[in-house]
Design a protein around this motif. Structure first.
Motif, short mmCIF file in Angstrom:
data_model
loop_
_atom_site.label_atom_id
_atom_site.label_comp_id
_atom_site.label_asym_id
_atom_site.label_seq_id
_atom_site.Cartn_x
_atom_site.Cartn_y
_atom_site.Cartn_z
N LEU A 1 0.83 -1.21 0.00
CA LEU A 1 0.00 0.00 0.00
C LEU A 1 0.86 1.26 0.00
CD1 LEU A 1 -2.73 -1.09 2.59
CD2 LEU A 1 -2.83 -1.20 0.08
N GLU A 2 1.98 1.21 0.69
CA GLU A 2 2.88 2.37 0.72
C GLU A 2 3.48 2.63 -0.65
OE1 GLU A 2 5.50 1.22 3.88
OE2 GLU A 2 4.28 2.23 5.43
N ARG A 3 3.76 1.57 -1.40
CA ARG A 3 4.27 1.74 -2.76
C ARG A 3 3.20 2.35 -3.67
NH1 ARG A 3 8.33 -3.13 -4.33
NH2 ARG A 3 8.70 -1.69 -6.05
N LEU A 4 1.96 1.91 -3.48
CA LEU A 4 0.87 2.46 -4.28
C LEU A 4 0.64 3.93 -3.97
CD1 LEU A 4 -1.68 -0.51 -4.19
CD2 LEU A 4 -0.56 0.42 -6.23
N GLU A 5 0.86 4.30 -2.72
CA GLU A 5 0.71 5.71 -2.33
C GLU A 5 1.67 6.62 -3.09
OE1 GLU A 5 -0.96 6.61 2.10
OE2 GLU A 5 1.09 5.86 1.96
N HIS A 6 2.83 6.08 -3.45
CA HIS A 6 3.86 6.87 -4.11
C HIS A 6 3.77 6.82 -5.64
CE1 HIS A 6 5.67 6.44 -0.06
NE2 HIS A 6 6.11 7.65 -0.31
N LEU A 7 2.72 6.20 -6.14
CA LEU A 7 2.52 6.15 -7.59
C LEU A 7 2.26 7.56 -8.12
CD1 LEU A 7 2.49 3.69 -9.53
CD2 LEU A 7 -0.01 3.79 -9.43
N LYS A 8 2.98 7.96 -9.17
CA LYS A 8 2.91 9.33 -9.67
C LYS A 8 1.96 9.45 -10.87
CE LYS A 8 6.13 10.70 -6.80
NZ LYS A 8 5.79 11.58 -5.66
N LEU B 1 -5.06 10.32 -10.07
CA LEU B 1 -5.05 9.26 -9.06
C LEU B 1 -5.66 9.72 -7.73
CD1 LEU B 1 -1.46 7.82 -9.68
CD2 LEU B 1 -3.63 6.88 -10.48
N LYS B 2 -6.41 10.81 -7.76
CA LYS B 2 -6.94 11.37 -6.52
C LYS B 2 -7.86 10.37 -5.80
CE LYS B 2 -7.76 15.69 -6.59
NZ LYS B 2 -8.35 17.03 -6.88
N LEU B 3 -8.85 9.83 -6.50
CA LEU B 3 -9.76 8.87 -5.88
C LEU B 3 -9.04 7.56 -5.57
CD1 LEU B 3 -13.00 9.42 -8.03
CD2 LEU B 3 -12.54 10.24 -5.71
N PHE B 4 -8.14 7.18 -6.45
CA PHE B 4 -7.37 5.97 -6.26
C PHE B 4 -6.55 6.05 -4.97
CE2 PHE B 4 -3.32 3.71 -6.91
CZ PHE B 4 -3.77 2.44 -7.21
N HIS B 5 -5.85 7.16 -4.79
CA HIS B 5 -5.03 7.33 -3.59
C HIS B 5 -5.90 7.43 -2.33
CE1 HIS B 5 -1.29 8.88 -5.92
NE2 HIS B 5 -1.15 7.62 -5.58
N ARG B 6 -7.10 7.94 -2.48
CA ARG B 6 -8.00 8.04 -1.32
C ARG B 6 -8.36 6.64 -0.81
NH1 ARG B 6 -13.07 11.65 -2.45
NH2 ARG B 6 -11.35 13.11 -2.86
N SER B 7 -8.64 5.73 -1.75
CA SER B 7 -8.96 4.35 -1.36
C SER B 7 -7.75 3.67 -0.72
CB SER B 7 -9.41 3.55 -2.59
OG SER B 7 -10.59 4.08 -3.13
#
Length: 260
Positions: free
Chosen positions: A225-232, A240-246
């Motif tokens: 999940l931490e790696r996904l948080e850093h996806l640019k 990726l606003k909604l994606f990062h929210r999930s």
């Protein structure tokens, strides 16, 4: 991957896509294909696609197609799990019980797929970024560099030794655009896979009964999940606003489970 294997993979992907949409889940139905689907999930979701660098393969175009089809197959399978979790209110065990005669979907399996999709997203996003840079700088490349692009794309038969650099750059540009389009299509698919997997996991973490005993599982899930948080966004070309929210919501629930 040979043309025959590519065709087989396409046929398998199509069959699974159809079955996962029309075949109702019946736990005790011995004649159904459900166990075959679950078995395929266990085999396929554990494959670490993220470490397979298709861009370095001699047969790049065909391997890109294979990768796209393989993840399309994963999407059909995880979409089926999504339906079971959201519409059928089915809850999955954390890991597979070895003493069971039947295979069932597990959260570990979903987590494995999420990890593979995450690694692939990082790699494919970088590949697309580099391809777009090559397209932008194509007029600055030498004839040798342009010919290398054409060779990698296996389009040598499209040019002759007498063709000028302008024609060579045109052919190289078409090839690069096709590859960038393939990478963009794969990014879309990987994001869909990730969203399905995250939703399935969220449902289980939000369910009080299912959330019990997820502490050790959460330890493994948190780094993904931490790696996904850093996806640019600039690498994937998507908002990726909604994606990062999930992802953030699931991460918070994961941390809460670990600390309980």
């Amino acid at each position: 991957m040979t043309g025959t294997n590519l065709l087989t993979l396409e046929q398998l992907s199509m069959a699974v896509s159809i079955l996962s949409k029309v075949w109702a889940y019946e736990e005790n139905e011995e004649c159904s294909y459900i166990q075959d689907l679950f078995s395929l999930m266990h085999s396929l979701f554990s494959v670490d696609f993220g470490i397979l660098n298709f861009m370095q393969s001699p047969n790049m175009i065909e391997n890109q197609k294979s990768e796209l089809i393989a993840f399309g197959l994963c999407f059909s399978l995880v979409s089926y799990l999504y339906v079971l979790a959201t519409r059928k209110n089915m809850r999955f065990q954390v890991s597979y019980g070895r003493n069971s005669d039947q295979q069932h979907p597990t959260l570990q399996m979903v987590s494995d797929l999420l990890n593979s999709a995450t690694l692939a997203l990082e790699r494919v996003g970088e590949e697309k970024y580099m391809l777009l840079n090559k397209i932008r700088d194509l007029n600055e490349l030498s004839r040798k560099e342009v010919d290398e692009i054409i060779k990698v794309c296996m389009k040598q038969d499209c040019i002759s030794p007498n063709d000028n650099i302008r024609k060579r750059r045109y052919i190289a540009m078409i090839d690069l655009c096709c590859m960038a389009g393939n990478r963009d299509q794969l990014i879309t698919l990987l994001l869909q896979i990730t969203e399905c997997a995250v939703t399935i996991l969220l449902i289980h973490f939000q369910d009080d009964a299912s959330a019990k005993g997820l502490s050790s599982f959460s330890d493994e899930l948190l780094p993904v999940l931490e790696r996904l948080e850093h996806l640019k966004e600039d690498k994937v070309g998507r908002s990726l606003k909604l994606f990062h929210r999930s992802i953030t919501t699931l991460k918070e629930m994961t941390i809460r489970t670990i600390t309980i």
